[in-house]
Design a protein around this motif. Structure first.
Motif, mmCIF file in Angstrom:
data_model
loop_
_atom_site.group_PDB
_atom_site.id
_atom_site.type_symbol
_atom_site.label_atom_id
_atom_site.label_comp_id
_atom_site.label_asym_id
_atom_site.label_seq_id
_atom_site.Cartn_x
_atom_site.Cartn_y
_atom_site.Cartn_z
ATOM 1 N N ILE A 44 0.836 -1.198 0.000
ATOM 2 C CA ILE A 44 0.000 0.000 0.000
ATOM 3 C C ILE A 44 0.877 1.257 0.000
ATOM 4 O O ILE A 44 0.623 2.202 -0.757
ATOM 5 C CB ILE A 44 -0.966 -0.008 1.200
ATOM 6 C CG1 ILE A 44 -2.028 -1.100 1.012
ATOM 7 C CG2 ILE A 44 -1.636 1.359 1.378
ATOM 8 C CD1 ILE A 44 -2.836 -1.394 2.263
ATOM 9 N N GLY A 45 1.901 1.272 0.837
ATOM 10 C CA GLY A 45 2.795 2.428 0.899
ATOM 11 C C GLY A 45 3.503 2.681 -0.415
ATOM 12 O O GLY A 45 3.558 3.824 -0.900
ATOM 13 N N GLY A 47 2.460 1.661 -3.295
ATOM 14 C CA GLY A 47 1.412 2.049 -4.247
ATOM 15 C C GLY A 47 1.075 3.526 -4.157
ATOM 16 O O GLY A 47 0.899 4.194 -5.182
ATOM 17 N N LEU A 48 1.005 4.055 -2.952
ATOM 18 C CA LEU A 48 0.743 5.484 -2.783
ATOM 19 C C LEU A 48 1.899 6.323 -3.327
ATOM 20 O O LEU A 48 1.679 7.368 -3.955
ATOM 21 C CB LEU A 48 0.487 5.809 -1.312
ATOM 22 C CG LEU A 48 -0.818 5.240 -0.742
ATOM 23 C CD1 LEU A 48 -0.876 5.453 0.757
ATOM 24 C CD2 LEU A 48 -2.023 5.858 -1.437
ATOM 25 N N MET A 49 3.117 5.852 -3.103
ATOM 26 C CA MET A 49 4.268 6.561 -3.671
ATOM 27 C C MET A 49 4.251 6.479 -5.191
ATOM 28 O O MET A 49 4.711 7.401 -5.870
ATOM 29 C CB MET A 49 5.579 5.984 -3.118
ATOM 30 C CG MET A 49 5.781 6.311 -1.662
ATOM 31 S SD MET A 49 7.349 5.818 -0.907
ATOM 32 C CE MET A 49 8.176 4.822 -2.054
ATOM 33 N N GLU A 50 3.687 5.399 -5.730
ATOM 34 C CA GLU A 50 3.589 5.247 -7.187
ATOM 35 C C GLU A 50 2.688 6.334 -7.782
ATOM 36 O O GLU A 50 2.985 6.872 -8.848
ATOM 37 C CB GLU A 50 3.060 3.848 -7.533
ATOM 38 C CG GLU A 50 3.025 3.547 -8.999
ATOM 39 C CD GLU A 50 4.390 3.307 -9.606
ATOM 40 O OE1 GLU A 50 4.434 3.046 -10.826
ATOM 41 O OE2 GLU A 50 5.420 3.370 -8.915
ATOM 42 N N VAL A 51 1.612 6.642 -7.097
ATOM 43 C CA VAL A 51 0.734 7.718 -7.554
ATOM 44 C C VAL A 51 1.533 9.023 -7.653
ATOM 45 O O VAL A 51 1.442 9.758 -8.645
ATOM 46 C CB VAL A 51 -0.471 7.875 -6.601
ATOM 47 C CG1 VAL A 51 -1.299 9.112 -6.956
ATOM 48 C CG2 VAL A 51 -1.339 6.626 -6.626
ATOM 49 N N TYR A 52 2.317 9.292 -6.640
ATOM 50 C CA TYR A 52 3.153 10.495 -6.637
ATOM 51 C C TYR A 52 4.204 10.439 -7.751
ATOM 52 O O TYR A 52 4.454 11.443 -8.436
ATOM 53 C CB TYR A 52 3.819 10.650 -5.268
ATOM 54 C CG TYR A 52 4.729 11.854 -5.164
ATOM 55 C CD1 TYR A 52 4.230 13.144 -5.277
ATOM 56 C CD2 TYR A 52 6.094 11.692 -4.946
ATOM 57 C CE1 TYR A 52 5.063 14.250 -5.182
ATOM 58 C CE2 TYR A 52 6.933 12.784 -4.850
ATOM 59 C CZ TYR A 52 6.419 14.059 -4.966
ATOM 60 O OH TYR A 52 7.240 15.143 -4.875
ATOM 61 N N ARG A 55 2.655 11.255 -10.994
ATOM 62 C CA ARG A 55 2.415 12.717 -11.045
ATOM 63 C C ARG A 55 3.696 13.469 -11.411
ATOM 64 O O ARG A 55 3.677 14.371 -12.249
ATOM 65 C CB ARG A 55 1.889 13.177 -9.686
ATOM 66 C CG ARG A 55 1.872 14.632 -9.495
ATOM 67 C CD ARG A 55 0.501 15.161 -9.704
ATOM 68 N NE ARG A 55 0.504 16.370 -9.048
ATOM 69 C CZ ARG A 55 0.373 17.629 -9.374
ATOM 70 N NH1 ARG A 55 0.157 17.888 -10.164
ATOM 71 N NH2 ARG A 55 0.424 18.705 -8.828
ATOM 72 N N ASN A 69 10.374 2.859 -8.375
ATOM 73 C CA ASN A 69 9.207 2.619 -7.538
ATOM 74 C C ASN A 69 8.296 1.575 -8.180
ATOM 75 O O ASN A 69 7.743 0.715 -7.495
ATOM 76 C CB ASN A 69 8.443 3.919 -7.282
ATOM 77 C CG ASN A 69 7.530 3.805 -6.107
ATOM 78 O OD1 ASN A 69 7.997 3.738 -4.979
ATOM 79 N ND2 ASN A 69 6.233 3.773 -6.346
#
Length: 92
Positions: A44-45, A47-52, A55, A69
């Motif tokens: 999950i962590g 994955g959230l960094m992947e969104v960033y 971006r 990542n």
């Protein structure tokens, strides 16, 4: 440029740091000592960094971060698949 190289090398080291764990699971077909909750939280962590990272890449920067990542995310997913595959395997 130097900092991007640091990120790329560091990210590759962090991503490939999971390879020995994967090799051990595949060799022993055992995940008895692994806590699935830990790996779910890591997934999950990452994955959230992947969104960033996506971006950043859409803004024209952070490609090294996106690549490393993404690699970490894929390797973590693979470990989770192995955990769920071998979690009920009886030890010999």
């Amino acid at each position: 440029m130097v900092f991007a190289l640091f990120q790329l090398v560091g990210g590759i080291i962090l991503a490939f740091g999971w390879i020995p764990q994967i090799a051990q699971i595949l060799k022993t077909k055992s995940v008895r000592d692994l806590n699935p909750k830990t790996f779910r939280l890591l997934f999950i962590g990452i994955g959230l960094m992947e969104v960033y990272a996506v971006r950043l890449a859409t803004q024209g920067v952070g490609y090294a971060f996106l690549v490393t990542n993404s690699l970490s995310l894929l390797l973590m997913l693979f470990i989770l698949v192995l955990i769920f595959r071998y979690r009920n395997t009886k030890e010999k």
